[in-house]
Design an enzyme around this catalytic site. Structure first.
Site, PDB file in Angstrom:
ATOM      1  N   GLU A   1       0.842  -1.197   0.000  1.00 56.46           N
ATOM      2  CA  GLU A   1       0.000   0.000   0.000  1.00 56.46           C
ATOM      3  C   GLU A   1       0.878   1.249   0.000  1.00 56.46           C
ATOM      4  OE1 GLU A   1      -3.005   0.224   3.045  1.00 56.46           O
ATOM      5  OE2 GLU A   1      -3.400   2.325   2.574  1.00 56.46           O
TER       6      GLU A   1
ATOM      7  N   LYS B   1      -8.707 -14.726  16.276  1.00 56.52           N
ATOM      8  CA  LYS B   1      -8.913 -14.330  14.870  1.00 56.52           C
ATOM      9  C   LYS B   1     -10.351 -13.961  14.540  1.00 56.52           C
ATOM     10  CE  LYS B   1      -4.979 -17.216  13.829  1.00 56.52           C
ATOM     11  NZ  LYS B   1      -4.411 -18.391  13.262  1.00 56.52           N
TER      12      LYS B   1
ATOM     13  N   ASP C   1       1.428 -14.063  12.985  1.00 60.80           N
ATOM     14  CA  ASP C   1       0.284 -14.658  12.293  1.00 60.80           C
ATOM     15  C   ASP C   1      -0.597 -13.523  11.773  1.00 60.80           C
ATOM     16  OD1 ASP C   1      -2.024 -15.908  11.491  1.00 60.80           O
ATOM     17  OD2 ASP C   1      -2.007 -17.369  13.134  1.00 60.80           O
TER      18      ASP C   1
ATOM     19  N   HIS D   1      -2.303  10.577  -1.480  1.00 61.79           N
ATOM     20  CA  HIS D   1      -2.591   9.291  -2.115  1.00 61.79           C
ATOM     21  C   HIS D   1      -2.365   9.367  -3.610  1.00 61.79           C
ATOM     22  CE1 HIS D   1      -3.873   5.933   0.348  1.00 61.79           C
ATOM     23  NE2 HIS D   1      -4.133   6.842   1.266  1.00 61.79           N
TER      24      HIS D   1
END
Ligand code: ADP
Length: 542
Positions: free
Chosen positions: A221, A353, A429, A527
């Site tokens: 990104e 999660k 993770d 951006h």
């Protein structure tokens, strides 16, 4: 050659073979039919002649004997051919279906035998190309390549080629070389076919608790690293940030069932009774020299009981460790509670999660709060905004806006951006990004309203510096860059706690920068600058 082309070539060959054998059969049948009727006609004529001349029928000439033999032979042939053909009628139909099925013309209907398996000894001596064909045909299972070949890199390479052939799709661009496939065997990734490249950028120095960190961030990104870097600069020139680890404990909550809610409540009271804690923790802690049971919290749903075990796990993120400890306790409890039915080692009250209030309120992994005071002139010169606008934006966006959206732990601008990038770089993770990104960002004007006090409170940062993906070469290098690689020799758990503070400190920098960009109306501008494919680097750097 394409798979479709191969199939149609095979079809044509088979068709030609069938046509040839059919014409031979046709000719043979015509010959035997002709023979049968002509010798029958001949013999009938001879029979009539003998009756007319009163010759005994059993006296045969050579031509009559030959005709009789031919009649019998052709009769046997014709009976055999047409009689058996009738019996085999169904079999032929089935064969036809099977042939069409293997050619992919019809959907598979009949059960087929699996291709014969090839012995390990033979696989070792086979050429790569032969192994690829065997994997494609199914005579070597793809998952067994590593154990059969005893060579992880070769196995990955062969699997890569087999996948291309089976799917008919190219894997060009997915690199194979430059990765240690031995290092992932049995712990990080099964059936590898290569590796995905993610660029790693650095933000920093992040001045946190008097230490300077260069923070690795793996991301695709644009703008993210640059923005975090700007936040780090603002923190640095303001004298740095500080962080406190409020709690450190990994959780696992099995679900067990009883015949009645009353009986389930007996186990709840047993587990929560301080008098039983010593024996329970003694059993739990046998799982590892680093696992230390901290607490057990039990909650009920009818006759089902959810028990949330929390334990410290040293420098490991700790899921394996806590699960082993919980299993020890469940085995131990079966003696006093034989009617306890263990439904699952994880009953989702853990909660791993998934976005869940239990993590937001109780914490999971490391609970960290990190703060900094950003000087007025830094807010103006580095962040290009004002303290007042930041405080107002934080209240209306991160607090009120998120409350309006019914957010769960999402009272921040983009904590998950920074958490994910550091997790990927350091072998955490990435799926735990869900709860690890829970974050409350607070901003307040201090020092007579001149300076900005900013804090991030993150109750469930799940990180480790040993185990899982942390031991892989690239991830390990990133941990090394932060000075938290592997196990802490002096104080087990110190490295993973330090990593958690770095995550929080980097989130603080990210929040500061993005919030400033929004406050200054710079978001769209920046951006456009970093996310558009701009090959002219001098323009990007300007
Ligand atoms: P996790 O529990 O996060 O899934 P693993 O079980 O994969 O982690 O890795 C933890 C392993 O590392 C355990 O076998 C543990 O004994 C070992 N270990 C070595 N040093 C430490 C340490 N300082 N803290 C935690 N675990 C350690």
């Amino acid at each position: 050659m394409g798979v479709q082309q191969k199939i149609s070539k095979n079809e044509k060959k088979n068709q030609k073979k069938q046509e040839d054998s059919q014409s031979i059969l046709y000719l043979t049948n015509v010959v035997f039919f002709g023979l049968f009727f002509s010798v029958a006609y001949f013999l009938l004529n001879r029979w009539r002649e003998k009756i007319r001349t009163s010759t005994p029928l059993h006296v045969l000439t050579i031509s009559e004997i030959l005709a009789l033999v031919s009649l019998i032979a052709s009769f046997v042939y014709l009976i055999t051919f047409f009689g058996i053909a009738f019996i085999l009628h169904y079999d032929e139909e089935e064969e036809d279906i099977a042939a069409k099925t293997t050619q992919g013309v019809l959907p598979k209907k009949l059960p087929t035998l699996p291709p014969p398996k090839i012995s390990d000894q033979k696989v070792m001596s086979m050429e790569d190309e032969e192994v690829v064909s065997a994997v494609v045909s199914g005579s070597i299972p793809s998952y067994s390549l590593e154990s059969k070949l005893g060579d992880c890199r070769r196995a990955a390479n062969i699997r890569n080629q087999a996948v291309e052939r089976v799917t008919g799709r190219s894997l060009e661009g997915l690199p194979m070389e430059g990765f240690d496939y031995d290092s992932i065997l049995g712990q990080c990734c099964e059936m590898p076919i290569g590796f995905v490249q993610i660029p790693v950028g650095v933000a920093g120095p992040l001045l946190l608790d008097g230490n300077e960190y260069t923070v690795p961030m793996a991301t695709t990104e644009g703008c993210l690293v640059a923005s975090t870097n700007r936040g780090c600069k603002a923190i640095y020139v303001s004298g740095g940030a500080s962080a406190v680890v409020l709690r450190d404990g990994m959780t696992r909550a099995p679900v067990v069932r009883f015949n009645s809610a009353k009986r389930a409540s007996q186990l709840k009271f047993f587990l929560e009774d301080p008098q039983n804690f010593d024996s329970l923790s003694h059993t739990f802690n046998k799982s590892s020299r680093f696992a230390r049971l901290q607490s057990i919290k039990a909650t009920m749903a009818g006759k089902n009981l959810y028990t949330r075990f929390t334990c410290s796990t040293g420098d490991a993120m700790g899921m394996n460790m806590v699960s082993k400890g919980v299993q020890n306790v469940l085995d131990f409890l079966q003696t006093d509670f034989p009617d306890m039915d263990v439904i699952g080692i994880s009953g989702n009250f853990c909660s791993d999660k998934k976005a869940a209030a239990v993590n937001w309120i109780e914490g999971r992994g490391k609970s960290v709060v990190c703060e900094a005071v950003i000087k007025e002139d830094v807010v103006k010169k580095v962040l290009k905004t004002s303290v007042e606008s930041l405080v107002e934006l934080n209240m209306l966006k991160n607090l009120t806006g998120s409350a309006m959206a019914g957010a769960l732990g999402g009272f921040n601008a983009h904590a998950s951006n920074i958490v994910s990038a550091i997790y990927l770089a350091t072998g955490q993770d990435p799926a735990q990004n869900v709860e690890s990104s829970h974050c409350m960002t607070m901003m307040e004007a201090v020092n007579d309203g001149k300076d900005l006090h900013i804090s991030v409170t993150m109750p469930s940062i799940e990180v480790g510096t040993v185990g899982g993906g942390t031991q892989l070469a690239s991830q390990s290098a990133c941990l090394n860059l932060l000075g938290v690689k592997g196990a802490s020799k002096e104080t087990p758990g110190a490295n993973s706690r330090q990593l958690a503070t770095i995550v929080a400190g980097s989130v603080l920098a990210g929040e500061l920068s993005l919030m400033s960009a929004i406050a200054a109306g710079q978001l769209i501008k920046s951006h456009m600058k970093y996310n558009r494919s701009n090959k002219d680097v001098t323009k990007v750097a300007s």
